[in-house]
Design a protein around this motif. Structure first.
Motif, short mmCIF file in Angstrom:
data_model
loop_
_atom_site.label_atom_id
_atom_site.label_comp_id
_atom_site.label_asym_id
_atom_site.label_seq_id
_atom_site.Cartn_x
_atom_site.Cartn_y
_atom_site.Cartn_z
N TYR A 145 27.79 49.85 30.58
CA TYR A 145 28.85 50.85 30.76
C TYR A 145 29.00 51.61 29.46
CZ TYR A 145 30.42 48.52 35.05
OH TYR A 145 30.52 47.99 36.30
N VAL A 150 29.34 48.59 26.84
CA VAL A 150 29.44 47.21 27.30
C VAL A 150 28.17 46.88 28.08
CG1 VAL A 150 30.75 45.56 28.66
CG2 VAL A 150 31.93 47.45 27.50
N PRO A 181 32.88 33.21 34.05
CA PRO A 181 34.26 33.50 33.65
C PRO A 181 34.59 34.97 33.90
CG PRO A 181 32.86 33.30 31.72
CD PRO A 181 32.01 32.94 32.89
N ASN A 182 35.85 35.31 33.71
CA ASN A 182 36.27 36.71 33.87
C ASN A 182 35.47 37.61 32.94
OD1 ASN A 182 38.27 36.12 35.74
ND2 ASN A 182 39.71 35.57 34.11
N GLY A 189 30.39 39.77 34.43
CA GLY A 189 29.45 40.72 35.02
C GLY A 189 29.17 40.45 36.48
N LYS A 190 29.98 39.60 37.10
CA LYS A 190 29.77 39.27 38.52
C LYS A 190 29.99 40.48 39.41
CE LYS A 190 33.06 36.16 38.48
NZ LYS A 190 33.58 36.29 37.12
N SER A 191 31.16 41.12 39.24
CA SER A 191 31.45 42.27 40.10
C SER A 191 30.47 43.40 39.87
CB SER A 191 32.87 42.77 39.84
OG SER A 191 33.80 41.79 40.21
N THR A 192 30.07 43.57 38.60
CA THR A 192 29.09 44.62 38.30
C THR A 192 27.80 44.36 39.07
OG1 THR A 192 30.08 44.85 36.13
CG2 THR A 192 27.90 45.79 36.42
#
Ligand SMILES: Nc1ncnc2c1ncn2[C@@H]1O[C@H](COP(=O)(O)OP(=O)(O)O)[C@@H](O)[C@H]1O
Ligand SMILES: [Mg+2]
Lengths: 290, 289, 262
Positions: B14, B21, B42-43, B46-49
């Motif tokens: 990003y 990032v 963890p939060n 990069g999971k959602s990405t």
């Protein structure tokens, strides 16, 4: 809650206190202020987007409402002066926005040419409008009258009347083209014209304005007829209108609806101390009354 | 046959005015048909990405994601996919039932089937009383469940769920876990992200652990749990009447210990493995550097 | 695309936009009253007011709906769920666009009928100079719809490159006003009065005239108000111009939206 109510109450009282002076202030605003400044039509065109016709119509209506308010003052009220140059400027803008707006043309013709005497300006606008309202006989009719009556350009007047006749098929215009286009037919010319004008409007203020003028011209015509009769009978011009009454050419001195007094000037023309307009009498007159 | 879902060297950075990032770095994995794959991290890992790249909501800088071998940039791949976004937002002027009908229509399902499936799912997820209410009035959990319903209404072979259990009450969590396991039983492939370890432990066949955009490990869950046995708790009595004793036995010594107890006439009352759990494993990997 | 179109219209309806339009349309009740004030053209004034009000409401509608629609879907993340479905982004954008344009067409039809009824009530009492050509009235409103359809496409184009609704909304308003007067500016530049203008300014205005949409060309109000016969070839040309222009703008919007990261 109680605090809130108190707060609202206080604000309401404050507003109530402000309203009377506010309304008074709005009332006493001059016409220019009432209308705001209407920019020139040539400029307005650029920001009017697709609302040109609407803008034109709304400024014309504003003028009409203003004029109605000024000319229908009750007898015991002070007659406020009409800001004719202001009206003229606004109608000019309206015509430039929508050259087909007949209310603008009509109002300019009915009121402005007589009261402001900007004949050339009026004719310019009318001829601009003629290019767009090419089906309408009224515009050449107006130009014809202005040219014949005010500017004494009889040739142009005849041309315009013929065009009006072509567009309308009405023989009145052929008549106008021939019969009255000379100096002596002037008053008659105006009477025929004003009669036609008066019939074709629905606006009471304008109607009233035209009727007053018509009444005055009819009176002028009566005096002129008596004067001409006198001249043919006695071989000289009368000295005064009083003389015409004395000799029985007139039953009485006609009344000037503008409040003035008719008189004959040196060359025998019929004139009035009112100059056939409202508002001249209150000013110190420089007229010499015979 | 190609995998239901495969990522190869997917990277995404990003770029904003001040910051860069690296949200996902060279992530590669493949999800096999019929498995439940947990994507744990963890939060901000990069999971959602990653999931957005799979769903073509954002574009990877490098690498490709494929669904059954077709690049996921093609809209038709999403015919085979049911997708639940993270904290789903659904057109809130519609009612739950209307939304499901709309999604069914987009998938080209027959009217009859849409009605049937939507009634079934609304019932299953306990949304029936709210079905005719505007989504505007739904609670977070209800929205999450409706999001799940719209993801599976067309019975897709692949499910991609971004934090499906977040915002749910305990009862609903169980409901959703059962639903996921059920999908697997029906031969479906499920890929879901979570930051809660116990979610993975219960339902997943495999787990991928991601941190700072780097896929740290991909492991089968069952062997991990098996490998994790550190000792056995053995409770026994030397004689019928004697008091119970408890000892810890290392896996290597288990057989000899058992023999020793039983040969002297003792009885084994309890044998229980003591594991180093997934949490420890997870924490171990996360703290590696 | 059909599904998106349907739920877009549903969304507009559910947001009570039509209620707002209905309330605003109450102003039409003033049309017969105000037109009475005219001296010489009651019917013409009634038509002017009806057409102007219709056009103004359509302008508000297209700026608002066009500017907000896409932006809201992205801002509130509705787009995630929608684009997770097997929909091409182009279908999504075009579906939304057609939904809004359909709604504008519907509104224009309703307002047009209301305006016509009120204007008609004036004709009976004060006949116009020339008989009203209702066909022209229909053309005027239809081309108004086309004009606003073009405007909405610009709002969409701006939405695809912007993350706030300021650009789409204000961009649409600006392009509307500039596009409405570009013909005036062009005419001015090519008139003798513009002789003093710098040649560079002239060519700049001329270039802008060719690039920017010519919204003024869609204005057939005078034909309706003053019953001026339509130039059918001109209508046809304007229609073709609309088709080409809107295709280009929507094409650009789709291309940009395809690249957009959500
Ligand atoms: N649109 C964005 N712009 C910039 N940075 C982003 C954006 N979205 C996510 N990030 C960053 O990328 C990293 C990964 O985010 P994300 O994939 O949402 O994590 P998570 O694993 O919690 O889902 C985080 O550091 C986050 O701050
Ligand atoms: Mg996330």
């Amino acid at each position: 809650m109680k605090k809130m109510l108190l707060y609202l109450l206080a604000c309401t009282i404050l507003l109530a206190a402000v309203i009377p002076p506010f309304v008074g202030y709005q009332k006493q605003k001059s016409f220019a202020e009432q209308l705001g400044v209407v920019p020139r039509g040539e400029v307005l065109r650029y920001v009017a987007a697709d609302q040109k016709e609407f803008l034109a119509a709304s400024v014309v209506l504003k003028v009409l409402i203003y004029f109605g308010g000024r000319s229908q003052a009750l007898p015991n009220q002070v007659q406020l002066p009409v800001d004719y140059p202001g009206i003229s400027r606004i109608l000019h803008s309206a015509v430039k926005l929508d050259p087909r707006n007949m209310d603008a043309h009509y109002f300019a013709q009915a009121i402005l040419v007589w009261d402001v005497k900007q004949i050339d300006v009026a004719n310019g606008l009318l001829e601009y409008g003629m290019r767009y309202r090419d089906w309408d006989f009224y515009l050449p009719f107006f130009v014809g009258f202005n040219s014949g009556y005010f500017l004494k350009d009889y040739e142009k007047a005849a041309r315009m009347y013929r065009r009006a006749a072509e567009l309308s098929g009405n023989p009145l215009f052929i008549q106008l083209a021939g019969r009255y286009l000379y100096e002596a037919g002037r008053t008659e010319h105006a009477i025929v014209y004003l009669t036609a004008m008066e019939k074709s409007t629905r606006n009471e203020s304008v109607k009233k304005n035209l009727r007053t003028r018509l009444e005055a011209l009819v009176a002028v015509r009566a005096i002129e007829n008596a004067r001409d009769l006198f001249a043919s009978r006695f071989g000289r011009q009368p000295h005064s209108i009083g003389e015409l009454v004395q000799r029985g050419m007139l039953s009485s001195i006609p009344h000037d609806p503008y409040g003035g007094t008719f008189y004959l000037d040196e060359d025998g023309s019929v004139r009035s101390t009112s100059k056939l307009a409202f508002g001249h009498l209150n000013q110190p007159s420089t007229e010499v009354t015979q | 046959m190609s995998h239901p879902l495969e990522l190869s060297s997917v990277s995404k950075q990003y770029v904003s005015r001040k910051h860069r990032v690296d949200a996902v770095r060279e992530v590669s994995f493949a999800v096999a048909a019929g498995e439940i794959f947990g994507f744990l991290g963890p939060n901000g890992a990069g999971k959602s990405t990653t999931i957005k790249i799979i769903m073509n909501l954002i574009r990877a800088d490098r690498g490709t994601a494929t669904i059954f071998g077709t690049p996921s940039t093609k809209a038709e791949t999403r015919r085979h996919v049911g997708f639940l976004p993270e904290n789903p937002a659904l057109y809130d002027y519609m009612t739950g039932a209307e939304y499901l009908r709309f999604v069914g229509n987009v998938h080209g399902m027959p009217k009859q089937r849409i009605r049937q499936r939507s009634d079934e799912l609304l019932m299953l997820l306990d949304l029936l009383p709210a079905a005719k209410r505007a989504i505007r009035s739904y609670s977070k959990g209800m929205l999450q469940k409706l999001g799940l319903a719209q993801a599976i209404i067309h019975d897709p072979p692949v499910l991609i769920l971004d934090e499906p259990m977040s915002g749910l009450d305990p009862l609903s969590r169980v409901l959703v876990k059962e639903l996921i396991v059920n999908e697997k039983k029906n031969g479906k492939t499920v890929f879901f992200s979570t930051h809660i370890i116990s979610d993975v432990e219960r339902v997943c066949d495999r787990v991928g652990i991601i941190r700072n955009g780097i896929l740290k490990a991909v492991k089968e869950v069952a062997p991990l749990l098996r490998e994790g046995i550190e000792a056995y708790r053995v409770r026994f009595a030397e004689h019928e009447s004697s008091a119970e004793q408890e000892i810890m036995v290392s896996p290597d010594d288990l057989t000899t210990q058992m023999v020793a107890i039983t040969s002297t006439g003792g009885t084994i009352r309890l044998l229980e493995p003591v594991r180093k759990n997934l949490e420890d494993f997870f924490l171990h990997i996360i703290r590696e550097d | 695309m059909k599904n998106i179109l349907r739920i877009t219209i549903l969304g507009i309806m559910r947001d009570r936009v039509f209620h707002g339009i209905t309330v605003a349309a109450l102003v039409f009740g003033l049309v017969p009253v105000i037109s009475q004030l005219s001296m010489r053209q009651v019917t013409e004034l009634a038509l002017t007011l009806s057409l102007s009000l219709t056009s103004f409401l359509l302008l508000l509608l297209s700026v608002f709906l066009g500017g907000v629609s896409l932006w809201k879907d992205i801002d509130r993340r509705y787009a995630y769920s929608i684009l997770g479905l097997p929909l091409r982004r182009s279908d999504y954008v075009l579906g939304k666009y057609l939904g809004i344009v359909s709604f504008i067409l519907l509104t224009a039809t309703v307002l047009g009928i209301v305006g016509a009824l009120f204007s008609y009530s004036a004709i009976g009492v004060y006949p116009p100079n020339r008989p009203v050509l209702w066909e022209n009235y229909v053309y005027a409103i239809f081309f108004d719809v086309l004009k606003y359809a073009l405007l909405v496409s610009f709002a969409f184009l701006f939405s695809t490159i912007s993350t706030s609704f300021f650009l789409p909304m204000f961009g649409a308003v600006c392009i509307f006003f500039v596009g409405s007067s570009s013909q005036e500016a062009y005419n001015y530049v090519n008139s003798p009065e513009a002789a003093a203008l710098h040649p560079a300014a002239k060519s700049a205005i001329t270039a802008l005239y060719y690039v920017l949409p010519n919204f003024g060309a869609f204005d057939f109000k005078t034909n309706a108000i003053y019953s001026i016969p339509m130039d059918y070839q001109g209508l046809m040309l304007t229609f073709v111009y609309f088709c080409c222009y809107v295709s280009i703008v929507l094409g650009l919007a789709v291309i940009l939206f395809n690249r957009r990261q959500l």
